[in-house]
Design an enzyme around this catalytic site. Structure first.
Site, PDB file in Angstrom:
ATOM      1  CB  THR A  95      62.819 -41.892   1.546  1.00 22.23           C
ATOM      2  OG1 THR A  95      61.772 -42.710   1.321  1.00 22.23           O
ATOM      3  CG2 THR A  95      63.935 -42.706   0.954  1.00 22.23           C
ATOM      4  CB  THR A 134      57.846 -39.388  -2.093  1.00 17.25           C
ATOM      5  OG1 THR A 134      58.395 -40.679  -1.965  1.00 17.25           O
ATOM      6  CG2 THR A 134      59.352 -38.737  -1.896  1.00 17.25           C
ATOM      7  CG  ASP A 135      55.098 -43.807   0.582  1.00 16.93           C
ATOM      8  OD1 ASP A 135      55.811 -44.133  -0.605  1.00 16.93           O
ATOM      9  OD2 ASP A 135      55.293 -44.534   1.487  1.00 16.93           O
TER      10      ASP A 135
END
Length: 342
Positions: free
Chosen positions: A14, A91-92
């Site tokens: 992101t 970040t997942d």
């Protein structure tokens, strides 16, 4: 400038995403590591930076192979004189990738993983602040010998404990049981705790991918899915159980069948706390599962337990060695007192 030498590489995520739409929706990875770092005001005054783009993908598309490529890059940068390393990604999967790195990271130099919850085009984008904080942590002397650290929202977390606890929002990352080990506050890096790290595992010459399944028990679970996993030829399985490590009596029988052929690790599905050892004795309790051959994960959640089991199987560890590693790494505790460094 003269100062700490920090190497920073980006996998994407992101923090790198932009959109062709006027309203900024529908973002995709696009920005390079150099573009990310160049957009942070004052970053060049904190450290001497070397940047490199390793990939431009979302965090969900990272694999064991890509993370180990990042590990090799980080090691090479330290060998060339870097005082610390920052890896940037989506970040997942940070809670898994950071722990995978931590299992093998054998340098005193800080290795910091960071990302962002908001894309650069959104109001209040957190990427620049997270990059600044990550570079400060990677530059701090007191960050040395702490293994892999996750830095977001001015919080410093140990890789073996941190979880993505919320789907969105700036405060998405948390360490449920013990909290962050430090903070970035007024341009200082402050540590309040230290995790007692075991020795890193040796990285196999050929890290052959291992097939380790991740299951979660549920109301009415009779063990049918676990049986199917074994029949499919998986190398191991992590089962997230109720409470302190419980499953139904029917599922417990499936656990016993499974442990005759593959390692089965039982963790808690709750997201906080640890598996117990002998608080309960009913069929399907933690002590019953241990007696049936299961390995109890301790403080490790199911995702981290799967990472560890995958690494141990890839390294061709014996069953006693796997048990020993989980006994140590599943019961890491915290020690230390508050300290600070610029």
């Amino acid at each position: 400038m003269s100062g700490p030498r920090i190497a920073a590489a980006s996998f994407g995520g992101t923090i790198t995403m932009t959109s062709a739409a006027a309203d900024g929706v529908g973002v995709n990875p696009a920005l390079s590591a150099e573009q990310l770092m160049g957009a942070v005001p004052g970053l060049a005054d904190v450290a001497e930076l070397h940047t490199e783009t390793l990939d431009t993908v979302p965090g969900a598309s990272l694999t064991f192979e890509s993370v180990l490529r990042g590990l090799a890059w980080a090691r090479s940068q330290v060998a060339r004189g870097a005082d610390g390393v920052v890896l940037i990604q989506g970040t997942d999967t940070i809670e898994e990738t950071a722990y995978l790195l931590d299992i093998y990271w054998d340098s005193a130099a800080p290795l910091v993983v960071t990302g962002a919850m908001r894309s650069p085009e959104l109001p209040g984008a957190d990427g620049p602040a997270n990059l600044m904080a990550a570079v400060r942590v990677a530059s701090a002397n007191r960050s040395r010998d702490r293994g892999v650290l996750v830095v977001l929202n001015d919080e410093v977390h140990a890789a073996c404990r941190v979880r993505k606890a919320r789907a969105s929002g700036l405060g998405a990352f948390a360490t449920a049981d013990f909290g962050p080990i430090g903070y970035v506050d007024e341009r200082q890096v402050c540590f309040g705790n230290r995790v007692d790290r075991p020795l890193p595992l040796g990285l196999p010459g050929h890290h052959a991918p291992s097939r380790v399944a991740l299951l979660e028990t549920y109301l009415g679970d009779d063990g049918e899915v676990l049986d199917a996993i074994v029949e499919c030829g998986f190398d191991g399985v992590v089962l997230a159980g109720f409470g302190v490590g419980h499953v139904s009596a029917s599922c417990a029988r499936a656990v016993q069948r499974a442990t005759s052929t593959i390692p089965v690790v039982v963790t808690s599905r709750t997201g906080a706390g640890r598996t117990h050892d002998n608080s309960y004795a009913f069929p399907g309790s933690e002590s019953d599962l241990a007696n049936k051959g299961a390995i109890l994960g301790g403080w490790l959640d199911a995702r981290k337990a799967r990472i560890l089991l995958s690494c141990l199987i890839a390294g061709q560890h014996s069953e006693p060695s796997i048990r020993s590693e989980f006994a140590v790494r599943g019961h890491q505790v915290w020690s230390g007192r508050l300290s600070a460094t610029v």
